[in-house]
Design an enzyme around this catalytic site. Sequence first.
Site, short mmCIF file in Angstrom:
data_model
loop_
_atom_site.label_atom_id
_atom_site.label_comp_id
_atom_site.label_asym_id
_atom_site.label_seq_id
_atom_site.Cartn_x
_atom_site.Cartn_y
_atom_site.Cartn_z
N THR A 36 -23.44 -7.37 15.83
CA THR A 36 -22.69 -8.52 15.29
C THR A 36 -23.64 -9.52 14.65
O THR A 36 -23.34 -10.10 13.60
CB THR A 36 -21.93 -9.21 16.45
OG1 THR A 36 -21.11 -8.24 17.07
CG2 THR A 36 -21.06 -10.36 15.96
N HIS A 89 -24.56 -8.37 11.27
CA HIS A 89 -23.52 -8.69 10.27
C HIS A 89 -23.64 -10.14 9.83
O HIS A 89 -23.50 -10.47 8.65
CB HIS A 89 -22.12 -8.46 10.86
CG HIS A 89 -21.77 -7.02 11.05
ND1 HIS A 89 -21.55 -6.17 9.99
CD2 HIS A 89 -21.60 -6.28 12.17
CE1 HIS A 89 -21.26 -4.96 10.46
NE2 HIS A 89 -21.29 -4.99 11.79
ZN ZN Z 1 -23.18 -7.97 21.59
#
Ligand code: ZN
Length: 343
Positions: A40, A43
């Site tokens: 994440t 990203h």
């Molecule tokens: Zn994580």
Amino acid sequence: MKALEKSHPKEGLWMVEAPVPEIGPDEVLIKVNMTGICGTDIHIWNWDDWASHTVPVPMITGHEFAGEIVELGRDVTGLAIGQRCSGEGHLVGTDSRQSRSGKFHLDPGTRGVGVNVQGAFAQYLRLPAFNVVPLPDNIPDEIGAILDPLGNAVHTALSFNLLGEDVLITGAGPIGIMAAAVARRASARNVVITDVNPDRLALAREVADVRTVDVSQESLHDVVAEMGLKQGFDVGLEMSGNQTALDQMCEAMVMGGRIALLGIPPGLAPMDWSRVVFKALTIKGVYGREMFETWYKMIALLQNGLDVSKVITHRFPVAEFEQGFAAMKSGKSGKVVLDWRDA
Ligand code: ZN
Ligand code: NAD
């Protein structure tokens, strides 16, 4: 305090000076010792479509952490200053039907630490006391800092009973590899893990007792035959987010097989639904960790000998965070941990 922030709506993260957060009556202040870099965070670093539509700027990123409590809100009970801890990065409400029935991880109003609210890539983190998970003395900070992804692995792997089953895992990223180790501890008979990246498969063999298959070089079908699996796999754990991997998994399952999907496809992913029907497959989507049953189970597994320490392949002082992100982006790393103690 120092913090790693998405300060501008473009690629990168910036080390900034930020105010130490003020806590509310039900919150604690945590001094962060170690953090893990998650997909994440990559990203968010890359500022891709998802990140630019989800994350407000400025935002201190990060949600995988271990540290110790340095301040308690006035209504907090059951925790103490000095308590070592990790914590759940999903902040939930108490009004929804799901929360009120105890399924906090299914609360539709969930907000993410380091995504929608200021995060853990900082010297201090403010967190609801409810989200704190105390760390036993025999779980070191660097393992505490990867309990979030280990929790994804445990949640997915324990979705179905694995005792005596033949298990296929697609995707040997850090989560797939840890899921393989968990499946072994859960007494699966055979655990096979696939990837197209030989470095990742080599790491999988180091961390867990698994049969690895490089599906760009070897046929999964041949491996199944060679292993003597008569019908295929009983349980599938999809941990790549890759369309081809999911197709291959459906193909390789037994009649009545069960699949847990953790991997997130980048967009719409076509699916041969008739095969799912004719094979009578069960497919379960898995999001996050169960609050807090998964945390309980993973700490119990660690205390009972589950060893995932080798999945951490890189450690950097936070001043070298750019190298940490580069290691993650190389696709060759396992988990990358940043040390905040000398920030
Ligand atoms: Zn994580
Ligand atoms: P990762 O990107 O590090 O690992 C994915 C792996 O899949 C890579 O090693 C890649 O080489 C491999 N892969 C690519 N094509 C493949 C193919 N055809 N067959 C087999 N493997 C293939 O990701 P991670 O951090 O280990 O996370 C695993 C997945 O879970 C990702 O899709 C991630 O977005 C998702 N995720 C979901 C949740 C959730 O709550 N549902 C939480 C965290 C991560």
